[in-house]
Scaffold this active site. Sequence first.
Site, PDB file in Angstrom:
ATOM      1  N   CYS A   1      43.285   0.835  22.237  1.00 23.10           N
ATOM      2  CA  CYS A   1      42.906  -0.582  22.191  1.00 23.10           C
ATOM      3  C   CYS A   1      41.976  -0.940  23.343  1.00 23.10           C
ATOM      4  O   CYS A   1      41.106  -1.778  23.204  1.00 23.10           O
ATOM      5  CB  CYS A   1      44.157  -1.451  22.222  1.00 23.10           C
ATOM      6  SG  CYS A   1      45.250  -1.051  23.584  1.00 23.10           S
TER       7      CYS A   1
ATOM      8  N   GLU B   1      49.152  -8.286  20.310  1.00 25.51           N
ATOM      9  CA  GLU B   1      48.288  -7.360  21.056  1.00 25.51           C
ATOM     10  C   GLU B   1      47.341  -6.751  20.032  1.00 25.51           C
ATOM     11  O   GLU B   1      47.743  -5.901  19.245  1.00 25.51           O
ATOM     12  CB  GLU B   1      49.119  -6.251  21.716  1.00 25.51           C
ATOM     13  CG  GLU B   1      50.134  -6.739  22.713  1.00 25.51           C
ATOM     14  CD  GLU B   1      49.501  -7.163  24.024  1.00 25.51           C
ATOM     15  OE1 GLU B   1      48.273  -7.032  24.198  1.00 25.51           O
ATOM     16  OE2 GLU B   1      50.247  -7.645  24.887  1.00 25.51           O
TER      17      GLU B   1
ATOM     18  N   LYS C   1      59.698  -1.661  13.781  1.00 26.45           N
ATOM     19  CA  LYS C   1      59.058  -1.198  12.534  1.00 26.45           C
ATOM     20  C   LYS C   1      57.790  -0.453  12.964  1.00 26.45           C
ATOM     21  O   LYS C   1      56.752  -1.044  13.225  1.00 26.45           O
ATOM     22  CB  LYS C   1      58.699  -2.427  11.670  1.00 26.45           C
ATOM     23  CG  LYS C   1      58.649  -2.178  10.173  1.00 26.45           C
ATOM     24  CD  LYS C   1      57.712  -1.089   9.722  1.00 26.45           C
ATOM     25  CE  LYS C   1      56.271  -1.555   9.637  1.00 26.45           C
ATOM     26  NZ  LYS C   1      55.337  -0.432   9.368  1.00 26.45           N
TER      27      LYS C   1
ATOM     28  N   GLU D   1      35.023  -3.545  16.702  1.00 25.63           N
ATOM     29  CA  GLU D   1      35.845  -2.439  17.197  1.00 25.63           C
ATOM     30  C   GLU D   1      35.724  -1.270  16.221  1.00 25.63           C
ATOM     31  O   GLU D   1      35.962  -1.425  15.025  1.00 25.63           O
ATOM     32  CB  GLU D   1      37.312  -2.881  17.276  1.00 25.63           C
ATOM     33  CG  GLU D   1      38.207  -1.782  17.798  1.00 25.63           C
ATOM     34  CD  GLU D   1      39.685  -2.179  17.865  1.00 25.63           C
ATOM     35  OE1 GLU D   1      40.217  -2.693  16.874  1.00 25.63           O
ATOM     36  OE2 GLU D   1      40.296  -1.966  18.922  1.00 25.63           O
TER      37      GLU D   1
HETATM   38  P1  NAD Z   1      47.616  -2.058  11.763  1.00 24.97           P
HETATM   39  O1  NAD Z   1      47.380  -3.489  12.033  1.00 24.97           O
HETATM   40  O2  NAD Z   1      47.100  -1.463  10.526  1.00 24.97           O
HETATM   41  O3  NAD Z   1      49.171  -1.721  11.772  1.00 24.97           O
HETATM   42  C1  NAD Z   1      49.987  -2.023  12.859  1.00 24.97           C
HETATM   43  C2  NAD Z   1      51.406  -2.222  12.384  1.00 24.97           C
HETATM   44  O4  NAD Z   1      51.476  -3.432  11.641  1.00 24.97           O
HETATM   45  C3  NAD Z   1      51.943  -1.130  11.465  1.00 24.97           C
HETATM   46  O5  NAD Z   1      53.300  -0.892  11.766  1.00 24.97           O
HETATM   47  C4  NAD Z   1      51.814  -1.764  10.090  1.00 24.97           C
HETATM   48  O6  NAD Z   1      52.707  -1.244   9.141  1.00 24.97           O
HETATM   49  C5  NAD Z   1      52.122  -3.207  10.405  1.00 24.97           C
HETATM   50  N1  NAD Z   1      51.593  -4.190   9.459  1.00 24.97           N
HETATM   51  C6  NAD Z   1      50.360  -4.211   8.901  1.00 24.97           C
HETATM   52  N2  NAD Z   1      50.263  -5.279   8.075  1.00 24.97           N
HETATM   53  C7  NAD Z   1      51.443  -5.948   8.130  1.00 24.97           C
HETATM   54  C8  NAD Z   1      51.965  -7.110   7.487  1.00 24.97           C
HETATM   55  N3  NAD Z   1      51.231  -7.812   6.627  1.00 24.97           N
HETATM   56  N4  NAD Z   1      53.215  -7.502   7.791  1.00 24.97           N
HETATM   57  C9  NAD Z   1      53.969  -6.812   8.667  1.00 24.97           C
HETATM   58  N5  NAD Z   1      53.533  -5.681   9.281  1.00 24.97           N
HETATM   59  C10 NAD Z   1      52.295  -5.257   9.023  1.00 24.97           C
HETATM   60  O7  NAD Z   1      47.047  -1.315  13.075  1.00 24.97           O
HETATM   61  P2  NAD Z   1      46.836   0.223  13.304  1.00 24.97           P
HETATM   62  O8  NAD Z   1      45.693   0.627  12.453  1.00 24.97           O
HETATM   63  O9  NAD Z   1      48.135   0.943  13.185  1.00 24.97           O
HETATM   64  O10 NAD Z   1      46.413   0.251  14.839  1.00 24.97           O
HETATM   65  C11 NAD Z   1      45.114   0.130  15.247  1.00 24.97           C
HETATM   66  C12 NAD Z   1      44.838  -1.231  15.822  1.00 24.97           C
HETATM   67  O11 NAD Z   1      45.790  -1.552  16.842  1.00 24.97           O
HETATM   68  C13 NAD Z   1      43.499  -1.327  16.513  1.00 24.97           C
HETATM   69  O12 NAD Z   1      42.815  -2.495  16.144  1.00 24.97           O
HETATM   70  C14 NAD Z   1      43.839  -1.357  17.992  1.00 24.97           C
HETATM   71  O13 NAD Z   1      42.883  -1.944  18.809  1.00 24.97           O
HETATM   72  C15 NAD Z   1      45.127  -2.064  17.988  1.00 24.97           C
HETATM   73  N6  NAD Z   1      45.896  -1.759  19.206  1.00 24.97           N
HETATM   74  C16 NAD Z   1      46.039  -2.725  20.144  1.00 24.97           C
HETATM   75  C17 NAD Z   1      46.729  -2.459  21.320  1.00 24.97           C
HETATM   76  C18 NAD Z   1      46.905  -3.521  22.373  1.00 24.97           C
HETATM   77  O14 NAD Z   1      47.780  -3.383  23.212  1.00 24.97           O
HETATM   78  N7  NAD Z   1      46.142  -4.566  22.364  1.00 24.97           N
HETATM   79  C19 NAD Z   1      47.299  -1.198  21.512  1.00 24.97           C
HETATM   80  C20 NAD Z   1      47.132  -0.239  20.536  1.00 24.97           C
HETATM   81  C21 NAD Z   1      46.438  -0.550  19.371  1.00 24.97           C
END
Ligand code: NAD
Length: 475
Positions: free
Chosen positions: A278, A244, A169, A378
């Site tokens: 990240c 992550e 997803k 962050e």
């Molecule tokens: P986000 O949490 O908004 O979304 C990530 C994913 O989760 C999307 O596909 C979204 O649709 C889904 N999602 C959100 N709420 C959900 C729910 N309640 N149920 C199921 N799915 C849900 O994150 P983003 O804004 O897309 O990405 C940015 C964040 O990701 C930053 O905080 C960044 O640090 C982190 N990140 C971490 C890593 C790592 O490896 N640690 C890598 C890249 C990004």
Amino acid sequence: MQIGGKAHNPRSGEWLGSLNPATEEVWAMIPRASVEDAEVAAAAAHEALRGAWAKLTPTQRGALMFRLADLLERDAELLAQLDARDNGKPISELRKQYAYLPQHWRYFGGLVDKLEAQVIPVDRNGVFNFTRHEPVGVVLAITPWNSPLVIASWKVAPALAAGCTTIVKPSEHASISTLHFAKLVAEAGFPAGVVNVVTGYGHEVGEALVAHAKVAKVTFTGGEAGGRAVSTLAAKHLKPTVMELGGKSPVIVFDDADLDRAVPTVAVGIFSSSGQSCVAGSRLLLQAGIYDEFLRRLIDRARAIVVGDPLSAETAMGPITTRAQFEMIQSHLFDAHEQGAICAFKGERSSNFPSGGLFLPPHIFTGVTPQMRVWREEVFGPVLAVMRFETEAEAVAIANDSPFGLAAGLWTRDLDRALRLHKELQAGTVWINSYRGVSSMTPLGGFKRSGFGRENGQEAVREFLQTKSVWMEYQ
Ligand code: NAD
């Protein structure tokens, strides 16, 4: 979408616009999947798990992953072009990512037939005991917008190596490259249902999949709010997760560091992907003796960054991917000023690019204190906070004073210090005299609130295996 080996339109008939952040115009439409689509995807993945996928030998499964790697190699330029439009990452960075991605698939394809188990000499006569590593089941991979297909591959390749089937997803803000990937999976000849791609909102189809009884494990990359929602829902169903999450990674530069190497690497560590990484090195700790010189050289470096059209090969920083994130970064900049931080540098977008789009130049703040929001939270944007320190102990204390623990950087020529300090730093990755190196072969993941579980390396495959102990008695 791609479900059960077939193109699948959303049951609701609804589609979402995907914005190009460089223009803020809709450039593609993606299906808005619902609970009904989640049901079809979970059923398809579950059927393949015990069916066609389980019937292949490990070597045959590995061969399919190698074939997929070849197709990813063939379409690398197309995938880079799709992401540049969909999430605004500069094409130069994307070309490097996609040049490496086939190797990632070959690494995990090569592991499939090397997952050996044990014969255990238990303390009884007449007993033969051995273990088996079995796939955990259907794995749900939820991915963010910053490196959509790379992060999906960090999840799906080890899950397939473990013998699981998967549902991806992707983020509603950057689904296109993952949808193209689904076509490559079909072209490679994977059995139907082994890799399914379902697009739409996290709170709709995402939650339906997390809660679905046929999904055995969830691997999530994203922000803290999404991670909390997913792990809470998974816990309600007693479902394991890999998380992550974000970071606020410190980079410590000592007086004896090689500044010719450190300055450009620190700049890339925070400003590549416009800080939407990240592992962005967003907290810079400079020892007093090099503070002024380092800052002067870093600002010169930041001034040379070309901010503009992600499709131009010279661009080092493209736009912020979403308007919500753009506004979030603005609120961080506002608070940094309000709380008394000094903006030591603010860049500009390149003059050869038309107005509009979600562009934000690099920012460097000094005069920062540990309580300020720009130091603690962050930002996920091109914003660097800088602090001065005197002693090694002070640097470690400041670096570790954070709820996050994803990564840390350390610049010193003193080998004793490097060997002492890498153990002290509370982070899942420590880079010594380097930053931001990532490989399929070594684990990546967080300490503290940056998450749990590991991606990449052989540990990643173990996340998707469960161990069975088998007893046989003989006379
Ligand atoms: P986000 O949490 O908004 O979304 C990530 C994913 O989760 C999307 O596909 C979204 O649709 C889904 N999602 C959100 N709420 C959900 C729910 N309640 N149920 C199921 N799915 C849900 O994150 P983003 O804004 O897309 O990405 C940015 C964040 O990701 C930053 O905080 C960044 O640090 C982190 N990140 C971490 C890593 C790592 O490896 N640690 C890598 C890249 C990004």
